[in-house]
Design a protein around this motif. Sequence first.
Motif, PDB file in Angstrom:
ATOM      1  N   MET A 172       5.173   8.981   4.958  1.00 21.38           N
ATOM      2  CA  MET A 172       4.965   8.502   3.586  1.00 21.38           C
ATOM      3  C   MET A 172       6.113   8.894   2.678  1.00 21.38           C
ATOM      4  N   ARG A 173       6.717  10.005   2.965  1.00 18.78           N
ATOM      5  CA  ARG A 173       7.902  10.414   2.204  1.00 18.78           C
ATOM      6  C   ARG A 173       9.083   9.483   2.493  1.00 18.78           C
ATOM      7  N   GLU A 174       9.243   9.126   3.757  1.00 18.27           N
ATOM      8  CA  GLU A 174      10.398   8.327   4.166  1.00 18.27           C
ATOM      9  C   GLU A 174      10.212   6.828   3.919  1.00 18.27           C
ATOM     10  N   ASN A 175       8.970   6.400   3.690  1.00 18.74           N
ATOM     11  CA  ASN A 175       8.680   4.970   3.515  1.00 18.74           C
ATOM     12  C   ASN A 175       7.870   4.720   2.245  1.00 18.74           C
ATOM     13  N   ASP A 176       8.148   5.531   1.206  1.00 20.04           N
ATOM     14  CA  ASP A 176       7.302   5.457   0.011  1.00 20.04           C
ATOM     15  C   ASP A 176       7.510   4.193  -0.811  1.00 20.04           C
ATOM     16  N   ASP A 177       8.435   3.338  -0.388  1.00 17.80           N
ATOM     17  CA  ASP A 177       8.583   2.050  -1.060  1.00 17.80           C
ATOM     18  C   ASP A 177       7.552   1.032  -0.588  1.00 17.80           C
ATOM     19  N   ILE A 178       6.920   1.279   0.591  1.00 19.73           N
ATOM     20  CA  ILE A 178       5.969   0.287   1.115  1.00 19.73           C
ATOM     21  C   ILE A 178       4.618   0.877   1.530  1.00 19.73           C
ATOM     22  N   ILE A 179       4.510   2.196   1.699  1.00 24.76           N
ATOM     23  CA  ILE A 179       3.211   2.799   1.997  1.00 24.76           C
ATOM     24  C   ILE A 179       2.952   3.958   1.059  1.00 24.76           C
ATOM     25  N   ARG A 180       1.681   4.321   0.915  1.00 27.63           N
ATOM     26  CA  ARG A 180       1.305   5.451   0.058  1.00 27.63           C
ATOM     27  C   ARG A 180       0.022   6.081   0.600  1.00 27.63           C
ATOM     28  N   PRO A 181      -0.209   7.360   0.289  1.00 31.69           N
ATOM     29  CA  PRO A 181      -1.428   8.014   0.780  1.00 31.69           C
ATOM     30  C   PRO A 181      -2.672   7.540   0.040  1.00 31.69           C
ATOM     31  N   VAL A 182      -3.799   7.564   0.755  1.00 34.35           N
ATOM     32  CA  VAL A 182      -5.093   7.232   0.164  1.00 34.35           C
ATOM     33  C   VAL A 182      -6.055   8.380   0.401  1.00 34.35           C
ATOM     34  N   ARG A 183      -6.581   8.900  -0.679  1.00 35.02           N
ATOM     35  CA  ARG A 183      -7.664   9.888  -0.621  1.00 35.02           C
ATOM     36  C   ARG A 183      -8.921   9.390  -1.348  1.00 35.02           C
ATOM     37  N   THR A 184      -8.736   8.450  -2.267  1.00 38.40           N
ATOM     38  CA  THR A 184      -9.834   7.940  -3.089  1.00 38.40           C
ATOM     39  C   THR A 184      -9.754   6.417  -3.150  1.00 38.40           C
ATOM     40  N   VAL A 185     -10.853   5.811  -3.587  1.00 35.66           N
ATOM     41  CA  VAL A 185     -10.857   4.362  -3.785  1.00 35.66           C
ATOM     42  C   VAL A 185      -9.853   3.971  -4.870  1.00 35.66           C
ATOM     43  N   ALA A 186      -9.676   4.830  -5.878  1.00 33.92           N
ATOM     44  CA  ALA A 186      -8.669   4.559  -6.910  1.00 33.92           C
ATOM     45  C   ALA A 186      -7.280   4.426  -6.298  1.00 33.92           C
ATOM     46  N   ASP A 187      -6.998   5.206  -5.259  1.00 33.12           N
ATOM     47  CA  ASP A 187      -5.708   5.109  -4.580  1.00 33.12           C
ATOM     48  C   ASP A 187      -5.520   3.739  -3.928  1.00 33.12           C
ATOM     49  N   ILE A 188      -6.616   3.157  -3.438  1.00 34.60           N
ATOM     50  CA  ILE A 188      -6.527   1.819  -2.828  1.00 34.60           C
ATOM     51  C   ILE A 188      -6.197   0.785  -3.897  1.00 34.60           C
ATOM     52  N   HIS A 189      -6.847   0.895  -5.053  1.00 37.43           N
ATOM     53  CA  HIS A 189      -6.515  -0.015  -6.160  1.00 37.43           C
ATOM     54  C   HIS A 189      -5.067   0.178  -6.606  1.00 37.43           C
ATOM     55  N   ASP A 190      -4.612   1.419  -6.614  1.00 38.37           N
ATOM     56  CA  ASP A 190      -3.216   1.674  -6.985  1.00 38.37           C
ATOM     57  C   ASP A 190      -2.251   1.064  -5.970  1.00 38.37           C
ATOM     58  N   ALA A 191      -2.616   1.142  -4.690  1.00 35.31           N
ATOM     59  CA  ALA A 191      -1.770   0.531  -3.657  1.00 35.31           C
ATOM     60  C   ALA A 191      -1.625  -0.970  -3.899  1.00 35.31           C
ATOM     61  N   LYS A 192      -2.721  -1.594  -4.289  1.00 41.78           N
ATOM     62  CA  LYS A 192      -2.673  -3.032  -4.586  1.00 41.78           C
ATOM     63  C   LYS A 192      -1.731  -3.305  -5.754  1.00 41.78           C
ATOM     64  N   GLU A 193      -1.855  -2.520  -6.808  1.00 44.83           N
ATOM     65  CA  GLU A 193      -1.005  -2.700  -7.982  1.00 44.83           C
ATOM     66  C   GLU A 193       0.476  -2.455  -7.664  1.00 44.83           C
ATOM     67  N   GLU A 194       0.727  -1.522  -6.767  1.00 43.36           N
ATOM     68  CA  GLU A 194       2.098  -1.130  -6.439  1.00 43.36           C
ATOM     69  C   GLU A 194       2.715  -1.989  -5.334  1.00 43.36           C
ATOM     70  N   ASN A 195       1.925  -2.928  -4.803  1.00 46.89           N
ATOM     71  CA  ASN A 195       2.398  -3.785  -3.712  1.00 46.89           C
ATOM     72  C   ASN A 195       2.784  -2.941  -2.485  1.00 46.89           C
ATOM     73  N   LYS A 196       1.946  -1.960  -2.185  1.00 41.02           N
ATOM     74  CA  LYS A 196       2.136  -1.106  -1.021  1.00 41.02           C
ATOM     75  C   LYS A 196       0.877  -1.146  -0.161  1.00 41.02           C
ATOM     76  N   THR A 197       0.981  -0.598   1.045  1.00 39.06           N
ATOM     77  CA  THR A 197      -0.188  -0.424   1.902  1.00 39.06           C
ATOM     78  C   THR A 197      -0.617   1.037   1.849  1.00 39.06           C
ATOM     79  N   GLY A 198      -1.863   1.259   1.490  1.00 44.98           N
ATOM     80  CA  GLY A 198      -2.404   2.611   1.446  1.00 44.98           C
ATOM     81  C   GLY A 198      -2.801   3.081   2.839  1.00 44.98           C
ATOM     82  N   ILE A 199      -2.464   4.311   3.156  1.00 49.11           N
ATOM     83  CA  ILE A 199      -2.770   4.887   4.467  1.00 49.11           C
ATOM     84  C   ILE A 199      -3.906   5.894   4.334  1.00 49.11           C
ATOM     85  N   ILE A 200      -5.024   5.592   5.020  1.00 48.95           N
ATOM     86  CA  ILE A 200      -6.130   6.537   5.153  1.00 48.95           C
ATOM     87  C   ILE A 200      -5.919   7.264   6.475  1.00 48.95           C
ATOM     88  N   ILE A 201      -5.712   8.560   6.424  1.00 53.17           N
ATOM     89  CA  ILE A 201      -5.545   9.304   7.675  1.00 53.17           C
ATOM     90  C   ILE A 201      -6.905   9.409   8.360  1.00 53.17           C
TER      91      ILE A 201
END
Length: 333
Positions: free
Chosen positions: A62-91
Amino acid sequence: MNDAQKLHDQAIVIDGLQTCQWSRSIFEDMRKGGLTAVNASSVIWENFREGVGYVSQWKRFMRENDDIIRPVRTVADIHDAKEENKTGIIIGWQNTSPLEDKLDYVEIFKDLGVGIMQLTYNTQNYSGAGYLEENDSGLTGFGREVLSEMNRVGLLCDLSHVGDRTTADVIERSKSPVCISHVLPRALRDVKRNKPDELFKACAEKGGIIGVSLFAPGLAAGNDATVEDYLDAMAYIIDLVGEDHVGIGTDFSQERPRPGPWQIWANKDKGTARTLTEFATVKISKPQGIERIGDVPNLTSRMLARGWSEALVLKLLGQNWLRVLDAAWRPTN
């Protein structure tokens, strides 16, 4: 832009499970497929230290690819991924083996960012039985405590590779909704990996979700399946449990060759003992029309071509997953 692509671009699209050979090219394919969030669930037989290593690997990704993926811990993070045009990663995990025999580790891994844990993978562990265990004796005493702790800290419990009796026990006891993240109906193809109707109904009645899998050995047409066969399986489960309890769970294992070292390891009991299935070495094709992650928009177009409403399609693509994640990630008393 056609109507299907427009709807897909607007939708929150959640894949309930992938287990790929993670790389920049996989993340780029997630973006091509319009995926808003993915349960990245490649832990199979790992111990505690190796489970920490998986978290560490994702932090680096996620550090090396933060232009296209981001971490997900909450549903708000998923909405943020949508806004940021990234794919949220749920570990995620496909086994609770990294917990070893320590109940306290559930909360530790939740704190580290793990959001989904499949209780067992194929065979017996401390918590219960997998679907290939010779004697499925159900949820163990320790497993009841693990489930209670998962509920308490807000971790979603997955039951995909779990034995039927253990699955039923978990659904009955869980205070939070559970998922069967990547599965197909046994009624359409009678193989052990698929699950019976009564477990789908029980999961839905407790507010859970069934993620429909692309795994060819579980589809009625096998390697000859197309995206339409996949949607037939989805339609069957919708008719059974209702449109609010069904989603996508592709089980993509992209860039993991068969045969190959990872597949061979995954298909041995605990990674080193007897070979459990032939799946590591036989040819397994994804359904025609959705062979790769970037093909996911074809699902939307084929759903609409069936006359499924836009509201239904949006639920299946991600809204149902959002609801279950929101409920399961809320800590219980």
